[in-house]
Structure formats: structure tokens, C-alpha cells
Design a protein around this motif. Structure first.
Motif, PDB file in Angstrom:
ATOM      1  N   HIS A  94      -8.496  -1.970  10.080  1.00  0.00           N
ATOM      2  CA  HIS A  94      -8.522  -0.995  10.507  1.00  0.00           C
ATOM      3  C   HIS A  94      -9.538  -1.098  12.046  1.00  0.00           C
ATOM      4  CE1 HIS A  94      -9.736   3.370  11.317  1.00  0.00           C
ATOM      5  NE2 HIS A  94      -8.915   3.175  10.298  1.00  0.00           N
ATOM      6  N   PRO A  95      -8.810  -0.311  13.059  1.00  0.00           N
ATOM      7  CA  PRO A  95     -10.110  -0.704  14.261  1.00  0.00           C
ATOM      8  C   PRO A  95     -11.484  -0.148  14.255  1.00  0.00           C
ATOM      9  CG  PRO A  95      -7.966   1.102  14.032  1.00  0.00           C
ATOM     10  CD  PRO A  95      -7.517   0.294  13.040  1.00  0.00           C
ATOM     11  N   GLN A  96     -11.192   0.516  13.289  1.00  0.00           N
ATOM     12  CA  GLN A  96     -12.835   1.042  13.180  1.00  0.00           C
ATOM     13  C   GLN A  96     -13.307   0.883  12.201  1.00  0.00           C
ATOM     14  OE1 GLN A  96     -10.618   4.817  14.067  1.00  0.00           O
ATOM     15  NE2 GLN A  96     -10.711   3.651  16.367  1.00  0.00           N
ATOM     16  N   GLY A  97     -12.726  -0.065  11.108  1.00  0.00           N
ATOM     17  CA  GLY A  97     -13.521  -1.024  10.101  1.00  0.00           C
ATOM     18  C   GLY A  97     -13.496  -0.515   8.904  1.00  0.00           C
ATOM     19  N   ARG A  98     -12.506   0.883   8.654  1.00  0.00           N
ATOM     20  CA  ARG A  98     -12.823   1.869   7.383  1.00  0.00           C
ATOM     21  C   ARG A  98     -12.090   1.378   6.580  1.00  0.00           C
ATOM     22  NH1 ARG A  98      -9.874   7.234   8.051  1.00  0.00           N
ATOM     23  NH2 ARG A  98     -11.530   7.278   6.108  1.00  0.00           N
ATOM     24  N   SER A  99     -12.215   1.417   4.985  1.00  0.00           N
ATOM     25  CA  SER A  99     -11.726   0.038   4.175  1.00  0.00           C
ATOM     26  C   SER A  99     -10.481   0.234   3.854  1.00  0.00           C
ATOM     27  CB  SER A  99     -13.300   0.355   3.150  1.00  0.00           C
ATOM     28  OG  SER A  99     -12.309   1.029   2.692  1.00  0.00           O
ATOM     29  N   LEU A 100      -9.508  -0.072   3.519  1.00  0.00           N
ATOM     30  CA  LEU A 100      -8.226   0.377   2.988  1.00  0.00           C
ATOM     31  C   LEU A 100      -8.174   1.401   1.511  1.00  0.00           C
ATOM     32  CD1 LEU A 100      -5.171  -0.434   2.770  1.00  0.00           C
ATOM     33  CD2 LEU A 100      -5.229  -2.710   1.378  1.00  0.00           C
ATOM     34  N   TYR A 101      -9.847   1.175   0.996  1.00  0.00           N
ATOM     35  CA  TYR A 101      -9.438   2.036  -0.542  1.00  0.00           C
ATOM     36  C   TYR A 101      -9.734   3.775   0.472  1.00  0.00           C
ATOM     37  CZ  TYR A 101     -11.638   4.608  -4.307  1.00  0.00           C
ATOM     38  OH  TYR A 101     -11.350   5.900  -4.805  1.00  0.00           O
ATOM     39  N   ASP A 102     -10.999   2.976   1.209  1.00  0.00           N
ATOM     40  CA  ASP A 102     -10.645   5.429   2.020  1.00  0.00           C
ATOM     41  C   ASP A 102      -9.768   5.615   2.853  1.00  0.00           C
ATOM     42  OD1 ASP A 102     -13.947   4.553   2.966  1.00  0.00           O
ATOM     43  OD2 ASP A 102     -13.414   5.132   1.415  1.00  0.00           O
ATOM     44  N   VAL A 103      -9.159   4.787   3.341  1.00  0.00           N
ATOM     45  CA  VAL A 103      -7.724   5.124   3.667  1.00  0.00           C
ATOM     46  C   VAL A 103      -6.394   5.122   3.421  1.00  0.00           C
ATOM     47  CG1 VAL A 103      -5.883   4.306   6.408  1.00  0.00           C
ATOM     48  CG2 VAL A 103      -7.911   3.271   6.295  1.00  0.00           C
ATOM     49  N   LEU A 161       2.746   5.235   3.817  1.00  0.00           N
ATOM     50  CA  LEU A 161       2.203   6.130   3.143  1.00  0.00           C
ATOM     51  C   LEU A 161       1.170   5.546   4.622  1.00  0.00           C
ATOM     52  CD1 LEU A 161       1.037   7.694   0.201  1.00  0.00           C
ATOM     53  CD2 LEU A 161       3.060   8.359   2.045  1.00  0.00           C
ATOM     54  N   LEU A 162       0.128   4.423   4.903  1.00  0.00           N
ATOM     55  CA  LEU A 162      -0.237   4.584   5.830  1.00  0.00           C
ATOM     56  C   LEU A 162      -0.341   3.822   7.642  1.00  0.00           C
ATOM     57  CD1 LEU A 162      -2.088   1.743   3.073  1.00  0.00           C
ATOM     58  CD2 LEU A 162      -2.907   3.224   4.177  1.00  0.00           C
ATOM     59  N   GLY A 163       1.727   3.511   6.921  1.00  0.00           N
ATOM     60  CA  GLY A 163       2.528   3.618   8.862  1.00  0.00           C
ATOM     61  C   GLY A 163       2.439   1.769   9.172  1.00  0.00           C
ATOM     62  N   ASP A 164       3.156   1.552   9.320  1.00  0.00           N
ATOM     63  CA  ASP A 164       3.468   0.249  10.387  1.00  0.00           C
ATOM     64  C   ASP A 164       2.481  -0.094  10.656  1.00  0.00           C
ATOM     65  OD1 ASP A 164       6.958   0.766  10.697  1.00  0.00           O
ATOM     66  OD2 ASP A 164       6.467   0.485   9.520  1.00  0.00           O
ATOM     67  N   GLU A 165       1.106   0.611  11.522  1.00  0.00           N
ATOM     68  CA  GLU A 165       0.577  -0.720  12.005  1.00  0.00           C
ATOM     69  C   GLU A 165      -0.708  -0.823  11.303  1.00  0.00           C
ATOM     70  OE1 GLU A 165       1.452  -0.392  15.623  1.00  0.00           O
ATOM     71  OE2 GLU A 165      -0.538  -0.302  15.816  1.00  0.00           O
ATOM     72  N   LEU A 166      -0.721   0.374  10.270  1.00  0.00           N
ATOM     73  CA  LEU A 166      -1.677  -0.184   9.136  1.00  0.00           C
ATOM     74  C   LEU A 166      -1.428  -1.049   7.690  1.00  0.00           C
ATOM     75  CD1 LEU A 166      -4.484   2.770   9.749  1.00  0.00           C
ATOM     76  CD2 LEU A 166      -4.861   0.560  10.271  1.00  0.00           C
ATOM     77  N   ARG A 167      -0.335  -0.322   7.702  1.00  0.00           N
ATOM     78  CA  ARG A 167       0.086  -0.894   6.561  1.00  0.00           C
ATOM     79  C   ARG A 167      -0.170  -3.097   6.242  1.00  0.00           C
ATOM     80  NH1 ARG A 167       6.343  -0.911   5.070  1.00  0.00           N
ATOM     81  NH2 ARG A 167       6.207  -1.501   2.697  1.00  0.00           N
ATOM     82  N   PRO A 168      -1.354  -2.997   5.079  1.00  0.00           N
ATOM     83  CA  PRO A 168      -0.454  -4.046   4.382  1.00  0.00           C
ATOM     84  C   PRO A 168       1.102  -5.280   5.050  1.00  0.00           C
ATOM     85  CG  PRO A 168      -1.848  -3.594   3.624  1.00  0.00           C
ATOM     86  CD  PRO A 168      -1.578  -2.354   3.942  1.00  0.00           C
ATOM     87  N   ASN A 169       0.497  -6.814   5.076  1.00  0.00           N
ATOM     88  CA  ASN A 169       2.085  -7.212   5.265  1.00  0.00           C
ATOM     89  C   ASN A 169       2.658  -6.969   3.618  1.00  0.00           C
ATOM     90  OD1 ASN A 169       0.876  -8.359   7.649  1.00  0.00           O
ATOM     91  ND2 ASN A 169      -0.794 -10.281   6.104  1.00  0.00           N
ATOM     92  N   TYR A 170       3.467  -6.839   3.838  1.00  0.00           N
ATOM     93  CA  TYR A 170       4.550  -6.765   2.267  1.00  0.00           C
ATOM     94  C   TYR A 170       5.821  -6.821   2.252  1.00  0.00           C
ATOM     95  CZ  TYR A 170       7.541  -3.743   5.435  1.00  0.00           C
ATOM     96  OH  TYR A 170       8.669  -3.151   6.353  1.00  0.00           O
ATOM     97  N   ARG A 171       6.429  -8.297   3.522  1.00  0.00           N
ATOM     98  CA  ARG A 171       7.564  -8.162   2.606  1.00  0.00           C
ATOM     99  C   ARG A 171       7.581 -10.478   4.081  1.00  0.00           C
ATOM    100  NH1 ARG A 171      11.381  -4.673   7.219  1.00  0.00           N
ATOM    101  NH2 ARG A 171      10.097  -5.260   8.787  1.00  0.00           N
ATOM    102  N   TRP A 172       8.389 -10.940   3.180  1.00  0.00           N
ATOM    103  CA  TRP A 172       7.834 -11.902   3.347  1.00  0.00           C
ATOM    104  C   TRP A 172       9.624 -12.767   3.390  1.00  0.00           C
ATOM    105  CZ3 TRP A 172       4.343  -9.567   0.916  1.00  0.00           C
ATOM    106  CH2 TRP A 172       2.374 -10.081   2.333  1.00  0.00           C
ATOM    107  N   LEU A 173       9.703 -13.604   4.330  1.00  0.00           N
ATOM    108  CA  LEU A 173      10.454 -14.247   4.633  1.00  0.00           C
ATOM    109  C   LEU A 173      10.587 -16.392   4.080  1.00  0.00           C
ATOM    110  CD1 LEU A 173      14.314 -15.797   4.597  1.00  0.00           C
ATOM    111  CD2 LEU A 173      13.503 -17.226   6.654  1.00  0.00           C
ATOM    112  N   ILE A 174      10.675 -16.908   2.800  1.00  0.00           N
ATOM    113  CA  ILE A 174      10.634 -18.134   2.060  1.00  0.00           C
ATOM    114  C   ILE A 174      11.142 -19.237   1.820  1.00  0.00           C
ATOM    115  CG2 ILE A 174       7.608 -16.963   1.223  1.00  0.00           C
ATOM    116  CD1 ILE A 174       9.238 -16.499  -1.309  1.00  0.00           C
ATOM    117  N   ALA A 175      10.882 -19.756   2.244  1.00  0.00           N
ATOM    118  CA  ALA A 175      11.791 -21.357   1.930  1.00  0.00           C
ATOM    119  C   ALA A 175      11.453 -22.185   2.183  1.00  0.00           C
ATOM    120  CB  ALA A 175      12.903 -21.351   3.036  1.00  0.00           C
ATOM    121  N   GLY A 176      11.892 -23.478   1.567  1.00  0.00           N
ATOM    122  CA  GLY A 176      10.933 -24.945   1.636  1.00  0.00           C
ATOM    123  C   GLY A 176      11.693 -26.015   0.765  1.00  0.00           C
ATOM    124  N   PRO A 177      11.489 -27.242   0.505  1.00  0.00           N
ATOM    125  CA  PRO A 177      12.278 -28.553  -0.300  1.00  0.00           C
ATOM    126  C   PRO A 177      11.857 -28.273  -1.649  1.00  0.00           C
ATOM    127  CG  PRO A 177      10.469 -29.257   1.489  1.00  0.00           C
ATOM    128  CD  PRO A 177      10.916 -27.066   1.851  1.00  0.00           C
TER     129      PRO A 177
END
Lengths: 558, 125
Positions: A469-478, A319-335
Motif C-alpha cells: 500500500h502506498p501509504q503503508g496501510r495494512s491489507l486487513y484495514d483496506v 474489491l481492492l481494485g487492480d492496483e492494490l489487489r494481491p497477486n492472484y493468477r499465475w501461469l505455471i510450467a515446468g519439466p
């Protein structure tokens, strides 16, 4: 414990007439200890490349100068010799490549310290980690990697574009000239243990327990009823196997198709192809771990080759849209042996982790059970854990499994290629690659963990991560704002829950307060009809009836 | 707020030190948390001469806190030692290394960093 076999010693005495007695005995002791260590499965890769020995073995060295520490002091110099190994390493950490190389030629002990690979890894990361024009390419060990990188910087060779003949020649020259000198009588755990921990393979015991449900063919409702609503982990076995990426994504394919992508490997950006090669050849105790949140953008077409399973499509952070959405997906790899030490996932989200190749050992504790060997600060903002997954297993696993140490036994399993782990919100988990692995993971907020997430966002805003957030609003509020537009009933339910909790808390406080105020009133013998001033630190919601109203306030009576 | 605690060196010298200054040492901070400030704290691993220097360092740095850089690359720089610290380290080698040992034992990270940095600079020449 078994002792070295006498026959071994005799055999060696007979075949080494040239050597002095003490050297012969020394060699016997070393070989016997090595054999013992191998038998116990401790040493898998033979000896330390510079021949550093474990600290304890100095007691088997009959040279009195060794046992007294004089030999070490002579080798390190009077002043460094007065410092512990750890302090010497502290000093060395302030030296750059040229200084370390200069120090290395001074003595056996200084050589051993100056060539400690971790020092070179730090230097490489600090100096070259963020260099996109010339990404770090790991070759054999960190010292060699650093030297080659510097060489290529000055000679203008290397850079992005793969391995040419000139580069291969440079590598072989550098490798030969850096061929390891064998030190004598350097006994140091600070230098040896990282080597040993990395050489140590997984003990069979660490992989044995398997007590997490494995399911296939679940409907969405079944998943919710049996797992999500109970905040219970499960391994799904029929999801990853349906992905296009399964069976297709392996080292060869990824190197060929996306080899030039600059991926994020902890503090460094590296070409994917170079990382995969590091993954195949690394001998680090805490190997670098690829964890890239922008893989979909860096690897065109990649996000089409897997799908979010049906159980997890309801990600409310969308719902937050691509710009504001927190990181949500990762590629992970390692030995093998790379991984994550104990942590709880960010923002109280839940997660799924699908293994494409390789296999991962998981060990998990419920949200309110802190694993042994993990030390969160009082507010939970910082978590201290031992350095590496291997170190945790070596030092804490047995403790974690001892009945009574924690209220519940941990959940464990090895997730293999084609399987997927569901990590419910708040669960502590540590994950180690048993073999070289590639996986995809996503975090999400669903209806079922929405309350946990909102509570986290509201009451621990300083621990929120991945959001700006560009205007410093909290994630909770948004986030709350968006939710109110789309599902106001869910927000209302959350508010009710918080209000109920607060009321319950007030009740408890009120009875505690009544007790203490009753006590002080009895002691002070002042008028009990004084206005009820709420002197405690809790909020001032009126509890009605006054603190001294009725008989209950004197029920604790003196 | 200007409460003080007594520290006793290995050779029996007393040092009356403000609590907030003494607490630059994690070792002393932990001791105070456990046993309070009324009892004197014996430090058998630190001589009076060295303890005096350590106290001097802690006093100055409590009064003049230095901002810590966020940049990881600044962590292991050796060219950013403030003048007061440079003067502080102009001592003979023996004293310098005893300061390292004391900083280690008392767990005073900034002092340990400073002394190790100084030694590293000596190695660089």
C-alpha cells in the motif's frame, strides 16, 4: 538384497587381459553396482557425466589409499582434503566462472567439484538472471549455458532474437571443448546424489494412491455444500476441457505466439521459448519452475483463452481494485520433477489449478496437520522443508503413509490434462510435475473462506504477501473497509465470531487463573478480599464477580 | 544477562564465555537449551588453541554486529571482508583450515563463510 552375479565378473576377467588385476576388479565392481542400481530403478540415465561415483562405493575399491582417504587428500590438497565434501562446495561457491575453470584442471577431485553443475547454475542465476537485454538461454547443462552466455556477451552475439547459424556454431564449438573429462576414483555423495535423485524416476508407489473425489456437472450450490463449506478438496473434470486454451496451448503454439515474452522463472527472467526448450531437455534434480504472475500482460490475448470456473467467480479481493489487489493468477510450467514443496497458500486464500498439458502429482494435508518433513517456525512465519520434491518423496513419503504418524492419511491424486484441482484455504500441499506440464492457477477469497482470510490478515499481518500500500496501510484495514461498504453483514459476522472465540478463551484462562490464584492465596494466607488484580498476561476484560467471588474459586481447594 | 557458560576444549582447557557470545554457535545454543548453562560443555573436536580464536571471533562479532545485505548477489562476494576479519584470518594455513572445521562443527555460519571466503581468495590468488 541381491549380490552381483559371479558370471559377470568371470566374463570380464576373460575379456580384459590388458588391464591390471585390480583395475579389472574395479571395473567389475562398478559394472555390477551399476547393473544392480539399474535393476532397482535407481539409475535411469547411466553414469554421472564426469564419472563421479557414489560415496559408499569407495569401500569396494581395493586401493587402500582410497579407503583411508589419502587419495582424496592428495587430490584435493592437504587442507581442502581435511574438509568435508560439503565444506569444499561451500568454498567453491565463492568462486566465479574463471576461478572454477582454473581449479578444475588441478586434479581429478577438484575437477569433479569445480564441474558440479549446481555451482554453475548459481553463477548463471546470480550474474545473468536479471539481465533483460540478454536473457539466459539454457543449453544442455548449466556449465555450458554459462560459458555460452559469457562468450556471447564478449563477442556481441546472441541476445534476444532467436537462434542463428553463428550461434549454433558457437554452441557446437563450446560443447566440444567442454566435453566431459572422466575422473577416476572420485567417490562423493555430495556430488553424486543430486545427479542420482534427478535420474531417479518416480517410483510407482508414489503415484499409486488416488483418494480425492473427481466430479463433473456440479451446480454452484452442490459445490458449496459438498466441498467448499467443508473445506474439502475435489478434482473437477469438466471445466478445463471447455477452455479455448485446452488442446491449443502446447510448446509449439506458445513458442510461436508468445516465445519472446520474458517470463519469470524463479530468480530469472527468460524468454518463454527458451524456457520451454529447457523444460524439454533439463536434467536438473530440482528443475527451474516457471511461475509468472503477469502472464496476462506479457502474453496478449492469453487471458481470453481461459475462464474462471463459475464456482470461483466470487473473488472478494476484486474489491481492492487492480492496483492494490494481491497477486492472484499465475501461469505455471515446468519439466518433470519440477514443482512446489509443501506450503500453504498465501493470505489463507483458496485456489484452483487447471492443467492444460502434462500431469501433476498432488499430496495434501488438512490445515492443522503439519506434513512430516516440514518444520514451520513457532509462529508459522517460516517453513523449512527438504530441498526438492523428489527428495521429500524419497525420504518422507513412506513415513507420511505410515498409520499413526499423522492424525489423518494425506489426500493424493495425479491431476491430468483437462482436470482442475480445488485447494481449500489453509491446506498443506506439495505438487510435482510427473511429466512436462503447463497449467494456470488462481487464488481467491470467497464468502466461504472469508473468515479464515480475515483472521489471517488481522492476526498475522507480518505474513501477508503480495500486497503493497502506498501509504503503508495494512491489507486487513483496506480490505475490511471495502467489505463494510459492500457486505457489512459479513463483517459483522466475522466480528461476532472473533468476539465469541475471545470470550471462550477468556473463560478457559479464567478457570486456570482461578486455580493458580487460589493456590497462591492458600499458600500466602493473605486476605481473600483483596482487589482482583488481573496479574496474568491476558487482556484485562473484567469477568465480573471478582476472582474470589463464590464457591467456585475454591472448587480446586487444598 | 552477563551469565556465562564454561566450554572445555579437547585438550582440557577451560573457557568461561558469556552466554550470548557462546550462542553464536548453533551447536552450543542447542546444547544450552537442552541442558542449561550450569554444566560445562565439552568440545572434543576443538583444541584449546582454535577454541581461543573462535571465542575471540564470537566476542568481537557480538559486540560489533555487522549488518547483513539483502541483495542476493552480495551473498557470495569475496571483496567485502571487514578489516578486523581480515586480520583475524592472517594465520597459517593449518590454523585456517582448523577454523573451518571448528566453524562447521560448532555451526557458526558467519565464521564458516568468512573462512571459506578466505580460502576462496587464496585459490583465486
Amino acid at each position: 538384497r541381491t549380490h552381483p552375479q559371479p558370471t559377470l565378473a568371470v566374463h570380464n576377467h576373460r575379456t580384459q587381459r590388458e588391464m591390471t588385476d585390480s583395475a579389472k576388479r574395479q571395473r567389475c565392481n562398478n559394472e555390477a553396482a551399476m547393473r544392480l542400481a539399474k535393476e532397482e530403478g535407481v539409475l535411469q540415465r547411466g553414469k554421472h557425466p564426469a564419472n563421479v561415483m557414489p560415496g559408499g562405493m569407495m569401500w569396494m575399491d581395493e586401493d587402500s589409499d582410497v579407503q583411508s582417504g589419502r587419495q582424496r587428500s592428495r587430490s584435493l590438497g592437504r587442507w581442502l582434503g581435511a574438509c568435508s565434501d560439503e565444506t569444499v562446495l561451500e568454498v567453491m561457491m565463492f568462486l566465479d566462472g574463471v576461478d572454477l575453470a582454473a581449479v578444475a584442471v588441478c586434479s581429478h577431485w577438484l575437477y569433479a567439484f569445480a564441474n558440479h553443475d549446481d555451482l554453475w547454475r548459481r553463477l548463471a542465476i546470480l550474474q545473468f538472471g536479471a539481465d533483460h537485454a540478454r536473457p539466459v538461454r539454457f543449453v544442455k547443462n548449466w556449465r555450458l549455458t554459462y560459458v555460452l552466455h559469457r562468450q556471447q556477451e564478449t563477442s556481441g552475439g546472441g541476445g534476444v532474437g532467436g537462434v542463428g547459424r553463428k550461434r549454433k556454431r558457437e554452441e557446437s564449438v563450446a560443447t566440444q571443448s567442454l566435453a566431459s573429462f572422466q575422473v577416476r576414483k572420485v567417490y562423493s555423495d555430495a556430488l553424486f546424489l543430486p545427479w542420482m535423485n534427478m535420474s531417479r524416476d518416480f517410483a510407482a508407489a508414489w503415484l499409486a494412491t488416488d483418494n480425492i473425489d473427481r466430479r463433473s456437472g456440479l451446480t454452484e450450490q452442490e459445490f458449496i455444500d459438498e466441498y467448499e463449506s467443508q473445506n474439502k478438496p475435489v478434482v473437477l473434470t469438466d471445466v478445463v476441457t471447455k477452455w479455448r486454451a485446452f488442446g491449443r496451448w502446447n510448446h509449439e503454439f506458445l513458442s510461436k505466439t508468445h516465445g519472446d515474452a520474458l517470463v519469470n522463472v524463479q530468480a530469472i527472467d527468460m524468454r518463454l521459448a527458451d524456457f520451454l526448450e529447457y523444460s524439454r531437455t533439463s536434467t536438473d534434480e530440482t528443475p527451474l519452475y516457471l511461475f509468472d504472475k503477469h502472464f496476462a500482460e506479457k502474453m496478449p490475448g492469453a487471458s481470453e483463452e481461459y475462464e474462471t470456473p463459475k464456482y470461483f467467480r466470487d473473488d472478494l479481493f476484486k474489491l481492492l481494485g487492480d492496483e492494490l489487489r494481491p497477486n492472484y493468477r499465475w501461469l505455471i510450467a515446468g519439466p518433470a520433477k519440477s514443482g512446489s514443496t509443501f506450503h500453504q497458500d498465501p493470505n489463507a486464500t483458496s485456489a484452483w489449478n487447471g492443467v492444460l498439458t502434462g500431469s501433476k502429482k498432488w499430496i495434501m494435508f488438512p490445515p492443522d496437520v503439519v506434513p512430516p518433513g516440514v518444520f514451520p517456525s513457532d509462529d508459522g512465519a517460516e517453513v523449512m522443508t527438504p530441498l526438492s520434491c523428489m527428495e521429500w518423496f524419497a525420504n518422507y513419503y513412506a513415513l507420511a503413509k505410515t498409520p499413526g504418524v499423522t492424525p489423518v492419511q494425506p489426500l493424493e491424486t495425479v491431476v491430468r490434462a483437462g482436470e482442475m484441482m480445488y485447494v481449500p484455504s489453509g491446506w498443506w500441499h506439495a505438487v510435482v510435475n510427473v511429466e512436462d506440464s503447463i497449467a494456470i492457477t488462481q487464488n481467491f477469497v470467497s464468502r466461504n473462506n472469508l473468515n479464515r482470510v480475515l483472521r489471517f490478515l488481522q492476526f498475522r499481518p507480518e505474513q501477508v504477501s503480495g500486497f503493497c500500500h502506498p501509504q503503508g496501510r495494512s491489507l486487513y484495514d483496506v480490505f475490511r473497509e471495502k467489505l463494510e461498504q459492500v457486505m457489512p453483514d459479513a463483517v459483522a459476522a466475522y466480528d461476532r465470531m472473533i468476539a465469541d472465540e475471545e470470550a471462550a478463551k477468556q473463560e478457559k484462562l479464567k478457570s486456570a487463573e482461578t486455580y493458580s490464584i487460589t493456590k497462591s492465596a492458600a499458600l500466602a494466607s493473605s486476605s481473600s478480599s483483596s482487589s482482583s488484580s488481573s496479574s496474568s498476561s491476558s487482556s484485562s476484560t473484567s469477568t465480573g464477580g471478582g476472582l474470589f467471588g463464590g464457591d467456585t474459586s475454591f472448587s480446586f481447594g487444598f | 544477562e552477563d551469565e556465562s557458560v564454561k566450554l572445555i576444549s579437547s585438550d582440557g582447557q577451560d573457557f568461561e564465555v558469556e552466554v550470548k557470545v557462546a550462542q553464536m554457535s548453533e551447536t552450543i545454543r542447542n546444547l544450552i537449551e537442552d541442558t542449561g548453562i550450569d554444566a560445562a560443555i565439552p568440545l572434543p573436536n576443538v583444541t584449546g588453541k582454535i577454541l581461543a580464536k573462535v571465542v575471540e571471533y564470537c566476542k568481537y562479532h557480538t559486540e560489533h554486529p555487522t549488518p547483513v545485505s539483502e541483495d542476493k548477489r552480495d551473498e557470495k562476494r569475496t571483496d567485502d571482508i571487514i578489516p578486523w576479519d581480515q586480520d583475524f584470518c592472517k594465520v597459517d594455513q593449518a590454523t585456517l583450515f582448523e577454523l573451518i572445521l571448528a566453524a562447521n562443527y560448532l555451526d557458526i555460519k558467519p565464521l564458516l563463510d568468512l573462512t571459506c571466503k578466505t580460502v576462496a581468495n587464496m585459490i583465486k590468488g
